[in-house]
Design an enzyme around this catalytic site. Structure first.
Site, mmCIF file in Angstrom:
data_model
loop_
_atom_site.group_PDB
_atom_site.id
_atom_site.type_symbol
_atom_site.label_atom_id
_atom_site.label_comp_id
_atom_site.label_asym_id
_atom_site.label_seq_id
_atom_site.Cartn_x
_atom_site.Cartn_y
_atom_site.Cartn_z
ATOM 1 N N LYS A 24 0.841 -1.215 0.000
ATOM 2 C CA LYS A 24 0.000 0.000 0.000
ATOM 3 C C LYS A 24 0.868 1.252 0.000
ATOM 4 O O LYS A 24 2.051 1.233 0.375
ATOM 5 C CB LYS A 24 -0.940 0.023 1.216
ATOM 6 C CG LYS A 24 -0.252 -0.029 2.605
ATOM 7 C CD LYS A 24 0.284 1.282 3.131
ATOM 8 C CE LYS A 24 1.085 1.132 4.407
ATOM 9 N NZ LYS A 24 1.838 2.332 4.786
ATOM 10 N N ASP A 151 -1.751 -2.302 9.960
ATOM 11 C CA ASP A 151 -1.981 -2.286 8.512
ATOM 12 C C ASP A 151 -2.552 -3.603 7.978
ATOM 13 O O ASP A 151 -2.845 -3.707 6.781
ATOM 14 C CB ASP A 151 -0.666 -2.001 7.764
ATOM 15 C CG ASP A 151 -0.174 -0.582 7.988
ATOM 16 O OD1 ASP A 151 -0.998 0.293 8.330
ATOM 17 O OD2 ASP A 151 1.043 -0.351 7.826
#
Ligand code: C5P
Length: 312
Positions: A24, A151
């Protein structure tokens, strides 16, 4: 072409499962004052990009791990490894007593601020859920994932999402089309806790955080407007990462010279994310960064892409 399938159905127990999970980039990252648990409240917009961690889980009595691909030698293979921790957390959550052999193939920069370790954990949860036939709901996998790292839920979810809390409470964002990135990789990684600690020191833990995601950023995403998205990129951790890795200033300057629409440190760094006008432009930026010698290597990727998915 590879066919991506959805999660396993309960009862089917294959001998081996391959799962792919994305890295990401944070399109914006606002950081609030550190809490008593050592974590910072965040308002962030994640985008999953087409750099992937592949995890193959094969039936086995014991739990074992092998890591290959770029930077594999930097990944711990002891009990601190996030994939092993994910396997143990899933076994504990479901009461399963089976093992597995996990083979990770790295495609996300190691210690690069792109959540490669979290992608390993997410891919492992999905792979073992299929291999062990535990058939958990995606929400349950996210809840187990959140105990492993802030995350991990996003690596399970993918696409583009606003993250609040520790970054693990997710709201999907509406996005039109694809965005094309060049990522400049640095030879030496940065430690996420160290970047947060230095952020606390330079801000003296006295800084505001908005209630929600930036309206200009969200509007650019909805419109699929790369130019406006480039102008709206932001990262509160950038100054801290640049203090700890001053050479990144030169990398960022080279990306701007190459015409990037926006240039930021990705997450806690040290990967630099540069937004191109098109895929072709992102390739040109990556080539310019490589030729300028301002990074270890440069790669291109596009986003948004889906979260952790069974491949075969
Ligand atoms: O959750 P994860 O293990 O990925 O986080 C790594 C470290 O990053 C944490 O131990 C903490 O120091 C820092 N962090 C933070 N606030 C967050 C997320 C991470 O301070 N919201």
């Amino acid at each position: 072409m590879t066919t991506l399938k959805h999660l396993s159905s309960v009862g089917e127990q294959p001998a081996s499962v391959l799962v792919r999970a994305p890295g990401k980039v944070n399109l914006s990252l606002h950081v609030g004052p550190v809490g008593p648990d050592g974590y910072h409240p965040l308002v962030t917009v994640f985008q999953a990009v087409s750099l992937y961690e592949d995890v193959r889980a094969t039936a086995s009595e014991d739990l074992t791990l092998a890591v290959q691909g770029p930077g594999a030698e930097l990944v711990p293979t002891d009990e601190s490894n996030l994939a092993l921790r994910a396997a143990r957390a899933l076994a504990e959550h479901t009461g399963v007593e089976q093992g597995a052999h996990l083979e990770i193939t790295k495609g996300v920069p190691v210690a690069g601020g792109m959540a490669g370790g979290s992608a390993d954990a997410a891919a492992t949860l999905v792979a073992l859920d299929a291999l062990w036939g535990t058939g958990l709901l995606r929400e349950e996998l996210c809840a187990v994932g959140a105990t492993l790292g802030a995350d991990v839920p996003f690596a399970l979810t993918g696409h583009t999402a606003v993250g609040t809390g520790r970054g693990d409470t997710l709201t999907p964002a509406m996005v039109h089309g694809q965005f094309h990135w060049a990522f400049a990789l640095r030879s030496e990684g940065l430690s996420t806790p160290a970047v947060f600690r230095h952020f606390d020191a330079i801000t003296e833990n006295d800084h505001d955080m908005p209630d929600g995601a930036d309206t200009a950023l969200m509007s650019a995403l909805r419109a699929g407007d790369a130019e406006r998205l480039g102008a709206a990129l932001s990262n509160d951790l950038q100054a801290s990462a640049l203090d700890l890795a001053p050479d990144l200033r030169e990398t960022m300057a080279a990306a701007r010279t190459a015409g990037a629409l926006g240039v930021i440190v990705s997450g806690s760094g040290p990967t630099i994310a540069a937004l191109g006008r098109s895929r072709q432009h992102a390739l040109a930026i990556a080539a310019a960064l490589t030729v300028a010698g301002v990074c270890e290597s440069a790669v291109c990727a596009s986003g948004p892409v889906p979260g952790a998915r069974v491949v075969v």
